[in-house]
Design a protein around this motif. Structure first.
Motif: not given
Length: 819
Positions: A573-576, A578-587, A604-607
């Motif tokens: 799991i990458s906590l580097g 996870t802070p970008l996942l909202d932007l990634f999934k809202s593309s 995807f949860n960053g794993d």
């Protein structure tokens, strides 16, 4: 009839050619078989070595760890040197030549820039001066080790490792100062703060200080350790080279683990490690657990060689570095220890003002001073020797004459860049410190021996069989005061005394902890502050992603065992991310594969699993988003994107939906971060479909994220590279516990990794004989041996081998006698 005659004539013509070809093949086969028979790739039996003090018996266990039983410590280290030479001869020859700046003698002009820079630093010269100050007892042990190395190389005879035949070379003489010099190179590899100082200087030519902090954000965003407007200082002095531009001279023939004209070792994001200790109150056995995985460059053969040293006053088992006569990471029968890089700022660049009337002088605080100069000569295979002058100031060697990027950054007709570095101090006795560490009787004496460690500074997490866990930062670092001066973030003015170092932080003020109430200790290159000293040891800590994940996993349950330690070391799991996942999934990409790509990524949860398509899509998206934001920096981005991953800057900027960095400067419109993200997703899908086909269901992270252990120097040579390198699909990313740092623009495959856990070890104090380890290659440095690569598949799958002082069985025995 005529046709039969022609055939007979053809057969008569081909017969001698067939005989010649057959004879050649037979001779080649005979030479190969003779070589394989003669090569001592698995030494066993009895050897007579007259320079040995007394007999030594070496038994190799099922993991091929040698257990060295000797009657004296000097004989034990002689045997270790002997094994390093017989098992890793070529690796040691490369280590010796790298540290002494003598690669070009056997490799030619490709390595001249490497040699010139190392000669400029004066690594071997400093090692010789430091060794002169070593205690007599330490000198004798280092000499015994060197004697063992030379005896081992002699015993190899004509059937040397293949690399010697391919380069037309032979093993050189190993001296005690070669061991000291290799320790300095390890310190250099782990202490690259000056690269960030140089990058801030380069950026100052084009950006404001505020903008530089946006590109290279401080650990606490918006809270830099210095308030000085360094970019303005440089512009006011007009220090810059007006003709600065890209350098297109990176060697295509050298492995990435080597230096090249553009990039040098050290100074890369993510060079570090993980370690943590749990006290008995958090474990199922009631006894401590200790885990360690150092993150260093992957190489083949591996950087580590495991060994057990058993002699009067010495009983230690663990990871050694070929070239250094000690166990660096490991255990005794009572305690164990682990390292991560503290990453202190122990290197400062200084801008030196050259006197216009006399270029042999430079400006000091109280007037002009002469440069110290010395001549160096580099012999080059296939070319004339290179003669050059090295200059030194009161701070240290002038690197702007030998390092292209430093030379490009400043106006060298008026200024020079010099380097101050703790490891070059004559007081540095770090190898003697390792010898003391290995002789420690208990945790208290071990902690006392850490006082001798000078460089590189390490976060030492330790535990013992009595139930103690402890932490100590060990090494030297200059005193700094928050918000005073530049705090080492950018090159200082060499003629102003306020920027001179004012002593080192006393050992008693370095961060430390003993049996904390919480029951655990963890480090992962995150910021560490001492209770009695509020001034951080550097301004350039890593992102805390790995540390935060370690803490989350420790706190997620009340009781832990060795199997859970393994699961933690395998965590991806990458906590580097996870802070970008909202932007990634809202593309909202518009690529023909957009719907399939979004569907594959929705959960995807960053794993960063090997079999994850979403991990591949995310990393390609994050890569292109980073390029969208920061490629406007031109060559100052492209040359650094790999050494730097810009993840901290990316996370910080996209928190502001309208960050000016998200705007595309090539269009008239003003783009938002969402629009930059959409564009990055399109670019990612275009890249991935071109590389891996048009079916995202067939994409996996492991197809791109390949862990490559590169051979020095044959990794880029066709055919030979495939034979000597090791490659395997690997999980994780630059910010997961099971780290696999992306190469980005440093490689044709931006998502391959050359830096990952160089070893994993777990020490179980319910029974230290249950301790386990693994690393990514094998004990042997002979490419024809299965032991060159046998651990690679185990390492990739997070499997382990036993780390025992008293193994039940052994595979072979080697006896060394003096008669």
């Amino acid at each position: 009839m005529k046709r039969n005659g022609n055939l007979a004539g053809l057969r008569q013509f081909l017969r001698p050619l067939t005989w010649a070809l057959g004879t050649t093949l037979v001779v080649a086969l005979g030479i190969t078989l003779t070589y394989l028979y003669s090569a001592q790739s698995s030494p066993s039996g009895k050897r007579v070595i007259k320079s040995l003090g007394d007999g030594v018996v070496v038994t190799f266990d099922e993991a091929d760890i040698p257990h060295i039983k000797a009657n004296s410590q000097s004989d034990a280290l002689f045997a270790l040197g002997y094994l390093h030479a017989t098992e890793r001869s070529w690796q040691m020859e490369m280590n010796r030549r790298i540290a002494s700046g003598r690669l070009s003698e056997i490799l030619g002009s490709e390595t001249v820039n490497i040699d010139r820079f190392i000669r400029t630093l004066g690594v071997k010269r400093a090692a010789e001066q430091q060794f002169d100050k070593y205690p007599v007892a330490a000198k004798r042990l280092l000499q015994a080790y060197a004697d063992g190395v030379n005896a081992g190389n002699t015993q190899l005879g004509w059937a040397l490792p293949l690399e010697y035949f391919l380069t037309g070379s032979k093993p050189g003489h190993w001296s005690p100062t070669d061991s000291v010099a290799w320790m300095l190179m390890m310190a250099y590899d782990l202490g690259g703060n000056w690269h960030k100082e140089l990058q801030r200087l380069e950026l100052s030519q084009f950006l404001t200080t505020k903008q530089i902090w946006e590109v290279m954000p401080p650990y606490e965003v918006g809270e830099p350790v210095t308030n000085m407007d360094f970019a303005k200082i440089y512009r006011d002095l007009n220090v810059f080279n007006p003709k600065a531009g890209p350098i297109n001279s990176r060697s295509k023939k050298l492995p990435a683990t080597e230096l090249s004209h553009v990039d040098l070792p050290g100074g890369k994001d993510g060079i570090g490690s993980n370690n943590w200790a749990l006290s008995g109150k958090l474990t199922s056995s009631g006894k401590p657990l200790l885990a360690n995985d150092p993150h260093l460059g992957l190489s083949a053969p591996a950087i580590w060689y495991f060994a057990h040293l058993d002699a009067p006053g010495l009983n230690v088992l663990g990871a050694t570095l070929p070239g250094i006569p000690a166990v660096v990471l490991g255990r005794t029968d009572k305690f164990a220890w682990s390292f991560t890089n503290t990453n202190p700022d122990v290197q400062d660049l200084y801008i030196e003002h050259i006197d216009e009337k006399n270029p042999g002088m430079y400006r000091g605080p109280d007037g002009l001073l002469p440069f110290k100069v010395r001549q160096e000569i580099i012999d080059i295979k296939g070319a004339p020797s290179l003669n050059f002058i090295v200059k030194e100031t009161r701070h240290g060697p002038v690197i702007s004459d030998s390092y292209a990027r430093a030379k490009r950054a400043i106006d060298t007709s008026r200024f020079a860049l010099s380097l101050r570095w703790t490891a070059l101090d004559i007081e540095n006795q770090s190898v003697a410190g390792l010898l003391e560490i290995n002789r420690a009787k208990d945790l208290d004496s071990f902690r006392q021996s850490l006082r001798k460690n000078y460089a590189p500074m390490q976060n030492v997490v330790m535990a013992d069989s009595e139930g103690n866990i402890a932490y100590q930062a060990a090494g030297v670092a200059p005193k700094r005061t928050l918000h005073h001066g530049l705090y080492g973030v950018a090159p200082a003015l060499g003629w102003e005394k306020q920027y001179d170092w004012n002593g080192y932080v006393p050992f008693e003020q370095l961060p430390a902890s003993n049996n904390p109430e919480q029951g655990w200790i963890a480090t992962a290159n995150q910021r560490i502050i001492a209770n009695n000293d509020p001034n951080p040891l550097t301004a350039d800590w890593d992102l805390s992603a790995r540390y935060d994940r370690i803490v989350d996993l420790i706190k997620s349950r009340n009781s832990h065992d060795a199997e859970y330690m393994k699961a933690m070391q395998a965590d991806t799991i990458s906590l580097g991310a996870t802070p970008l996942l909202d932007l990634f999934k809202s593309s909202s990409p518009t690529h023909p594969l957009a719907a399939q790509g979004m569907e594959a990524s929705k959960d995807f949860n960053g794993d960063m699993r090997v079999d994850s398509a979403a991990a591949l899509i995310f990393n390609a998206w994050a890569d292109h988003l980073t390029r969208n934001l920061f490629s406007r920096l031109g060559y100052l981005f492209t040359e650094n994107y790999g050494e730097r991953n810009y993840r901290g800057a990316l996370i910080t900027q996209v928190r502001n939906p309208n960050s000016p960095w998200c705007d595309n400067p090539k269009t008239d419109a003003i783009e938002t971060c969402q629009e930059a993200s959409n564009d990055a997703f399109n670019k990612a899908l275009a890249y991935l479909s071109n590389k891996y086909g048009n079916d995202p269901k067939q994409w996996t992270w492991g197809k791109a994220h390949i862990a490559i252990s590169e051979h020095r120097p044959l990794s880029k040579v066709p055919v030979l590279g495939k034979m000597f390198n090791l490659a395997t699909p690997f999980p994780g990313d630059s910010n997961s516990i099971n780290v696999g740092r992306l190469e980005l623009l440093r490689s044709n495959n931006p998502y391959e990794t050359l830096q990952a856990p160089s070893l994993r070890a777990i020490y179980d104090f319910s029974d230290l004989e249950k301790s386990q380890f693994i690393y990514q290659a094998g004990q042997s440095g002979w490419v024809q041996s299965n032991l060159y690569r046998n651990m690679n598949p185990l390492w990739a799958k997070n499997e382990y081998l036993p780390l025992q002082m008293k193994p039940a069985t052994s595979k072979r025995t080697l006896e060394l006698n003096n008669k």
